[in-house]
Design an enzyme around this catalytic site. Sequence first.
Site, PDB file in Angstrom:
ATOM      1  N   ARG A  77       0.819  -1.214   0.000  1.00  0.00           N
ATOM      2  CA  ARG A  77       0.000   0.000   0.000  1.00  0.00           C
ATOM      3  C   ARG A  77       0.856   1.270   0.000  1.00  0.00           C
ATOM      4  O   ARG A  77       0.438   2.306   0.498  1.00  0.00           O
ATOM      5  CB  ARG A  77      -0.981   0.021   1.185  1.00  0.00           C
ATOM      6  CG  ARG A  77      -2.066  -1.049   1.063  1.00  0.00           C
ATOM      7  CD  ARG A  77      -3.110  -0.892   2.153  1.00  0.00           C
ATOM      8  NE  ARG A  77      -4.079  -1.984   2.092  1.00  0.00           N
ATOM      9  CZ  ARG A  77      -4.776  -2.422   3.132  1.00  0.00           C
ATOM     10  NH1 ARG A  77      -4.612  -1.860   4.320  1.00  0.00           N
ATOM     11  NH2 ARG A  77      -5.639  -3.409   3.014  1.00  0.00           N
ATOM     12  N   ARG A  84      -2.837   5.964   0.055  1.00  0.00           N
ATOM     13  CA  ARG A  84      -3.521   6.823   1.011  1.00  0.00           C
ATOM     14  C   ARG A  84      -2.630   7.740   1.839  1.00  0.00           C
ATOM     15  O   ARG A  84      -3.052   8.811   2.251  1.00  0.00           O
ATOM     16  CB  ARG A  84      -4.353   5.943   1.951  1.00  0.00           C
ATOM     17  CG  ARG A  84      -5.339   5.066   1.226  1.00  0.00           C
ATOM     18  CD  ARG A  84      -6.015   4.075   2.138  1.00  0.00           C
ATOM     19  NE  ARG A  84      -5.092   3.118   2.723  1.00  0.00           N
ATOM     20  CZ  ARG A  84      -5.445   2.185   3.585  1.00  0.00           C
ATOM     21  NH1 ARG A  84      -6.710   2.103   3.984  1.00  0.00           N
ATOM     22  NH2 ARG A  84      -4.562   1.332   4.063  1.00  0.00           N
ATOM     23  N   ARG A 118      -6.404  11.882  -6.767  1.00  0.00           N
ATOM     24  CA  ARG A 118      -7.659  11.143  -6.698  1.00  0.00           C
ATOM     25  C   ARG A 118      -8.894  12.038  -6.551  1.00  0.00           C
ATOM     26  O   ARG A 118     -10.018  11.522  -6.598  1.00  0.00           O
ATOM     27  CB  ARG A 118      -7.623  10.187  -5.492  1.00  0.00           C
ATOM     28  CG  ARG A 118      -7.064   8.793  -5.743  1.00  0.00           C
ATOM     29  CD  ARG A 118      -8.025   7.869  -6.469  1.00  0.00           C
ATOM     30  NE  ARG A 118      -9.374   7.869  -5.926  1.00  0.00           N
ATOM     31  CZ  ARG A 118      -9.766   7.190  -4.854  1.00  0.00           C
ATOM     32  NH1 ARG A 118      -8.905   6.444  -4.197  1.00  0.00           N
ATOM     33  NH2 ARG A 118     -11.020   7.241  -4.442  1.00  0.00           N
ATOM     34  N   ASP A 165      -6.843  -2.809  -6.959  1.00  0.00           N
ATOM     35  CA  ASP A 165      -7.586  -3.324  -5.815  1.00  0.00           C
ATOM     36  C   ASP A 165      -7.942  -4.775  -6.117  1.00  0.00           C
ATOM     37  O   ASP A 165      -8.123  -5.139  -7.291  1.00  0.00           O
ATOM     38  CB  ASP A 165      -8.855  -2.510  -5.569  1.00  0.00           C
ATOM     39  CG  ASP A 165      -9.541  -2.908  -4.270  1.00  0.00           C
ATOM     40  OD1 ASP A 165      -9.216  -2.304  -3.223  1.00  0.00           O
ATOM     41  OD2 ASP A 165     -10.385  -3.822  -4.298  1.00  0.00           O
ATOM     42  N   TYR A 215     -15.414 -12.148  -0.016  1.00  0.00           N
ATOM     43  CA  TYR A 215     -16.155 -10.914  -0.298  1.00  0.00           C
ATOM     44  C   TYR A 215     -17.460 -11.218  -1.021  1.00  0.00           C
ATOM     45  O   TYR A 215     -18.509 -10.640  -0.717  1.00  0.00           O
ATOM     46  CB  TYR A 215     -15.309  -9.955  -1.142  1.00  0.00           C
ATOM     47  CG  TYR A 215     -14.383  -9.080  -0.348  1.00  0.00           C
ATOM     48  CD1 TYR A 215     -14.876  -8.180   0.596  1.00  0.00           C
ATOM     49  CD2 TYR A 215     -13.007  -9.128  -0.536  1.00  0.00           C
ATOM     50  CE1 TYR A 215     -14.025  -7.362   1.316  1.00  0.00           C
ATOM     51  CE2 TYR A 215     -12.145  -8.314   0.187  1.00  0.00           C
ATOM     52  CZ  TYR A 215     -12.662  -7.439   1.113  1.00  0.00           C
ATOM     53  OH  TYR A 215     -11.823  -6.633   1.842  1.00  0.00           O
TER      54      TYR A 215
END
Length: 354
Positions: free
Chosen positions: A37, A41, A50, A86, A164
Amino acid sequence: MNLPSSHPLADGRTTNSSLVRAYSGEAPSRRPVWFMRQAGRSLPEYREARVGTAMLDACLDPALASEITLQPVRRHDVDAAIFFSDIVVPLKLAGVDVEIKPGVGPVMGSAVRTADDVARLRDLGPLTPEALQPVSDGVALTVAALGQTPLIGFAGAPFTLAAYLVEGGPSRDHLAARTLMHADPQTWTALTQWAADVTGAFLRAQVLAGASATQLFDSWAGSLSLADYTAHVAPASARALSHVADLDVKKVHFGTGTSELLAAMRDVGADVVGVDYRLPLDEANRRLGGTTPLQGNIDPALLAAPWPVLEAHVRDVVARGSVAPGHVVNLGHGVPPETDPTVLTRVTQLVHEI
């Protein structure tokens, strides 16, 4: 080798990179480091890029995905980029109704829990090169900009994708998924085989477009016993990795909470095992018989600790990783979003100096 002649491993651009050498069981003079990651973020330039773009749209915009992938390489001088994506992107490309809700995570339009539900998924058909074109284009743009720095392809493991789909979104205990694997093993097998082929095609597209290594990420495998993993999950993970078995790239397998599964995760076809922060690397190396290159395993929680505490921890991780036949320094999970980017730069510099 079965790689295109323009591939960075075929023309030699990344063949002697510290990452590829460490993944091959060597000890390069500069110990490689990258962060799961790292693209995203924690970086202000990422948040700026973004603005106004939904997560899945960003992943499927080749120019934007490439720019986000390159940002941490420029900032931190890490030894690899990992393609910004993702784990549910291949589901989206295959036609599954999925969106990533901020603060929640991937949410499905409807849960997949019956044989009929799985049949409808299978009716969507295989993931075609045409559907994967935005990913291939994004990888190609990134590889062209990286030069001698390798790109790692990324995909979610079949169990995590299936979890998921069965849960309909994020779950703490994956109870519905674990119930399905025992209550209706035939449906479970059909679901995980479909997920394996979708995510395997996603990995293969990244490698053919120029990725020099791959990582299969099993976010939720730690919820499983070794017996359940071996019987109900490992075959699908092996099937996913089989999609790149004929391509001469190293395959990394990582999961969280998987200390008891490390050998089983390697044995599905991985060359390198990622270790989370719960297990010291020298113990992971012992459990793997001392024959498998390792990746890991700085505790992400310590990124916010005082520098002397973090420095001592990084030095300990490097020392323990030195016993393995190849070690790539990484976190034992992803970069927390509130991480100060300057800390990651400082950790990278420290690893390179040790």
